[in-house]
Write an enzyme that holds these catalytic residues in place. Structure first.
Site, PDB file in Angstrom:
ATOM      1  N   GLY A 293       3.395  -4.452 -11.473  1.00 31.83           N
ATOM      2  CA  GLY A 293       3.908  -3.678 -10.349  1.00 31.83           C
ATOM      3  C   GLY A 293       5.221  -3.036 -10.748  1.00 31.83           C
TER       4      GLY A 293
ATOM      5  CG  ASN B  97      -5.965  -4.822  -8.647  1.00 30.30           C
ATOM      6  OD1 ASN B  97      -5.146  -5.731  -8.702  1.00 30.30           O
ATOM      7  ND2 ASN B  97      -6.703  -4.606  -7.572  1.00 30.30           N
TER       8      ASN B  97
ATOM      9  CG  ASP C  66       3.062  -5.658  -0.108  1.00 37.49           C
ATOM     10  OD1 ASP C  66       3.634  -6.248   0.825  1.00 37.49           O
ATOM     11  OD2 ASP C  66       2.203  -4.775   0.067  1.00 37.49           O
TER      12      ASP C  66
END
Length: 278
Positions: free
Chosen positions: A99, A155, A178
């Site tokens: 990320g 991913n 997140d």
């Protein structure tokens, strides 16, 4: 989707040509491209804005290597791997920024560890494209530098084993992930007991996981997951103080800088992959 080996060469050639065209545009100072700053020759972030987070459980369509041996090192690190044949080298990616956002940490690490290969893993397509162009621009404007850093759209919650072999990584980074506040969405969190099993597999003994967040509850969650996992142990205060990377966690990323400007708190959890004793 996984890459069919029959199409691997085609994908490699097309990607190589596109990268070369993009690098040539950056080198020549493509005045017609409004996405590139005329003064710095770096991509303008405002043209690559995207949602703050993506759903990691949704199906996305992008190529994924069928195994770590099929990862195209020559496309990402041409300085170290001039041809696809040179990918048999023992040199492998050692740092993974999961990320990676707009790549701030990677850019800082690239010069701090110039001989270490590192990669950012980002799910959002526009953000990935920004980081890719940023790296290419930095390579052109700083000859010999930033050749050890790259980015891939993927991913990481699904495909970590497709990119890394057992005990390949020495550092993994999870910066301002997140929080997925709702309890029903906790399974989407990038730090979880079952995902730590995968991370423990690809991190070599003695390797380190770095996490940071400005959400206290998430910070406690990540620390608890790491503390309760049998393959990780926390670093001592002395070790944290001596590690130059720890100092970058709060200031290298856009999110960290925003938290700092707002005088917010951050919550770190830094853990080592334990060395099993015989």
């Amino acid at each position: 989707m996984l890459i069919n080996p029959n199409f691997q060469n085609v994908i490699t050639e097309v990607t190589f040509v596109l990268n070369m065209q993009l690098e040539e545009k950056v080198a020549l100072g493509d005045e017609s491209n409004p996405c590139i700053s005329k003064s710095t020759r770096l991509p303008r972030k405002r043209f690559y804005r995207a949602r703050a987070h993506s759903n990691p459980l949704s199906d996305s369509h992008f190529p994924v290597p069928i195994s770590p041996q099929h990862f195209e090192y020559s496309l990402h690190y041409p300085h170290f791997f001039p041809t696809p044949d040179s990918c048999s080298s023992t040199k492998k990616i050692e740092f993974a920024d999961v990320g990676c956002g707009f790549g701030g940490l990677l850019i800082s690490l690239a010069t701090l560890f110039p001989d270490t290969l590192m990669i950012g893993m980002e799910l959002r397509d526009k953000v990935t494209e920004y980081v890719k162009e940023r790296i290419l621009a930095l390579r052109v404007s700083n000859p010999g530098q930033y050749q050890n850093v790259s980015v891939v759209r993927t991913n990481s919650m699904k495909y970590i084993p497709n990119y890394f072999e057992k005990s390949q990584l020495s550092k993994m980074f999870f910066l301002f992930p997140d929080p997925h506040f709702k309890e029903k969405n906790h399974r989407r969190r990038v730090i979880s007991p079952f995902l730590l099993d995968e991370y423990a597999y690809v991190i070599k003994p003695g390797g380190i996981i770095y996490t940071i967040t400005d959400v206290e509850e998430l910070g406690e969650w990540m620390k608890s997951c790491l503390e309760n996992h049998p393959m990780f142990e926390s670093l001592t205060e002395e070790e944290l103080e001596a590690d130059p990377v720890v100092k970058l966690l709060s200031c290298a990323t856009e999110e960290g800088q925003k938290v700092s400007r707002n005088e917010g708190q951050t919550f770190k959890a830094v853990y080592r992959r334990i060395v099993l004793k015989d």
